[in-house]
Design a protein around this motif. Sequence first.
Motif, mmCIF file in Angstrom:
data_model
loop_
_atom_site.group_PDB
_atom_site.id
_atom_site.type_symbol
_atom_site.label_atom_id
_atom_site.label_comp_id
_atom_site.label_asym_id
_atom_site.label_seq_id
_atom_site.Cartn_x
_atom_site.Cartn_y
_atom_site.Cartn_z
ATOM 1 N N LEU A 60 0.851 -1.195 0.000
ATOM 2 C CA LEU A 60 0.000 0.000 0.000
ATOM 3 C C LEU A 60 0.880 1.237 0.000
ATOM 4 C CD1 LEU A 60 -2.703 -0.949 2.597
ATOM 5 C CD2 LEU A 60 -3.220 0.384 0.568
ATOM 6 N N MET A 61 0.446 2.274 -0.709
ATOM 7 C CA MET A 61 1.126 3.568 -0.644
ATOM 8 C C MET A 61 0.070 4.657 -0.699
ATOM 9 S SD MET A 61 4.121 5.195 -3.080
ATOM 10 C CE MET A 61 3.140 5.677 -4.494
ATOM 11 N N TRP A 62 0.151 5.607 0.239
ATOM 12 C CA TRP A 62 -0.728 6.762 0.189
ATOM 13 C C TRP A 62 0.100 8.033 0.247
ATOM 14 C CZ3 TRP A 62 -1.301 3.184 4.246
ATOM 15 C CH2 TRP A 62 -0.941 3.603 5.522
ATOM 16 N N VAL A 63 -0.485 9.117 -0.260
ATOM 17 C CA VAL A 63 0.233 10.369 -0.450
ATOM 18 C C VAL A 63 -0.572 11.522 0.153
ATOM 19 C CG1 VAL A 63 1.190 11.960 -2.171
ATOM 20 C CG2 VAL A 63 1.269 9.490 -2.567
ATOM 21 N N GLN A 64 0.116 12.338 0.931
ATOM 22 C CA GLN A 64 -0.493 13.545 1.501
ATOM 23 C C GLN A 64 -0.515 14.608 0.397
ATOM 24 O OE1 GLN A 64 -0.928 13.894 5.252
ATOM 25 N NE2 GLN A 64 -2.253 15.585 4.672
ATOM 26 N N GLU A 65 -1.676 14.788 -0.217
ATOM 27 C CA GLU A 65 -1.809 15.741 -1.326
ATOM 28 C C GLU A 65 -1.911 17.179 -0.824
ATOM 29 O OE1 GLU A 65 -2.378 14.955 -4.763
ATOM 30 O OE2 GLU A 65 -2.884 12.846 -4.701
ATOM 31 N N SER A 66 -2.514 17.353 0.333
ATOM 32 C CA SER A 66 -2.663 18.657 0.977
ATOM 33 C C SER A 66 -2.883 18.370 2.461
ATOM 34 C CB SER A 66 -3.859 19.422 0.389
ATOM 35 O OG SER A 66 -5.075 18.907 0.901
ATOM 36 N N PRO A 67 -2.937 19.401 3.292
ATOM 37 C CA PRO A 67 -3.214 19.129 4.714
ATOM 38 C C PRO A 67 -4.558 18.428 4.927
ATOM 39 C CG PRO A 67 -2.400 21.364 4.448
ATOM 40 C CD PRO A 67 -2.631 20.813 3.059
ATOM 41 N N TYR A 68 -5.456 18.554 3.941
ATOM 42 C CA TYR A 68 -6.818 18.047 4.096
ATOM 43 C C TYR A 68 -7.111 16.784 3.304
ATOM 44 C CZ TYR A 68 -6.887 22.856 5.595
ATOM 45 O OH TYR A 68 -6.570 24.035 6.215
ATOM 46 N N LYS A 69 -6.181 16.392 2.430
ATOM 47 C CA LYS A 69 -6.488 15.290 1.511
ATOM 48 C C LYS A 69 -5.323 14.309 1.411
ATOM 49 C CE LYS A 69 -7.383 14.593 -3.411
ATOM 50 N NZ LYS A 69 -7.538 15.336 -4.666
ATOM 51 N N ILE A 70 -5.659 13.024 1.570
ATOM 52 C CA ILE A 70 -4.709 11.934 1.342
ATOM 53 C C ILE A 70 -5.282 11.049 0.248
ATOM 54 C CG2 ILE A 70 -3.732 9.814 2.307
ATOM 55 C CD1 ILE A 70 -3.259 11.287 4.893
ATOM 56 N N SER A 71 -4.410 10.688 -0.691
ATOM 57 C CA SER A 71 -4.818 9.815 -1.793
ATOM 58 C C SER A 71 -4.095 8.484 -1.686
ATOM 59 C CB SER A 71 -4.475 10.453 -3.140
ATOM 60 O OG SER A 71 -5.233 11.618 -3.337
ATOM 61 N N ILE A 72 -4.844 7.414 -1.821
ATOM 62 C CA ILE A 72 -4.250 6.076 -1.863
ATOM 63 C C ILE A 72 -3.856 5.837 -3.311
ATOM 64 C CG2 ILE A 72 -4.634 3.616 -1.497
ATOM 65 C CD1 ILE A 72 -6.741 4.462 0.652
ATOM 66 N N TRP A 73 -2.550 5.788 -3.555
ATOM 67 C CA TRP A 73 -2.053 5.663 -4.921
ATOM 68 C C TRP A 73 -1.772 4.224 -5.314
ATOM 69 C CZ3 TRP A 73 1.915 9.976 -6.527
ATOM 70 C CH2 TRP A 73 1.258 11.196 -6.554
ATOM 71 N N ARG A 74 -1.390 3.397 -4.354
ATOM 72 C CA ARG A 74 -1.044 2.011 -4.681
ATOM 73 C C ARG A 74 -1.694 1.077 -3.668
ATOM 74 N NH1 ARG A 74 0.831 5.030 -8.015
ATOM 75 N NH2 ARG A 74 2.960 5.021 -8.839
#
Length: 145
Positions: A60-74
């Motif tokens: 699993l990999m997730w990315v902090q896109e902004s202080p308010y949003k995290i996206s699960i990329w993998r």
Amino acid sequence: MNISLEEIDKANYESVCDLDVADSQEEYVACNMWSLVESFYNTGYTCRAIYSDNLPVGFLMWVQESPYKISIWRFMVDKSYQNKGIGRKALTQAIDAIKQSPTVKEIEICYDPKNPVAKEFYSSFGFQEVGLDEEDDDMLAIIRL
């Protein structure tokens, strides 16, 4: 079966890189090795190995896109361990971990709209489709917290 999300380090990264999906799923999933390299050279990326007991079986990999949003990329489970409930337990743990961030208001995931399993699987966690990405390639779905 004990499922956990573990740090990836020099002791287990090769095992994580060796994990693979079924041939029919390859077009939907990025290479784990590439994802680890990508996370090393960018900030805000979190990578975890999915373990079943003492064995790495997914990624699993997730990315902090902004202080308010995290996206699960993998998100992947090795072809030898699919259809055993491992992915469902691992994604539940990942979502719970992401929710611990006090500023996050939205979790996003994207998937190929032609992937026959993805929509039903992700919607069962509460992800709601919001439309295609900027390239009109992937479906975006979110959970609002």
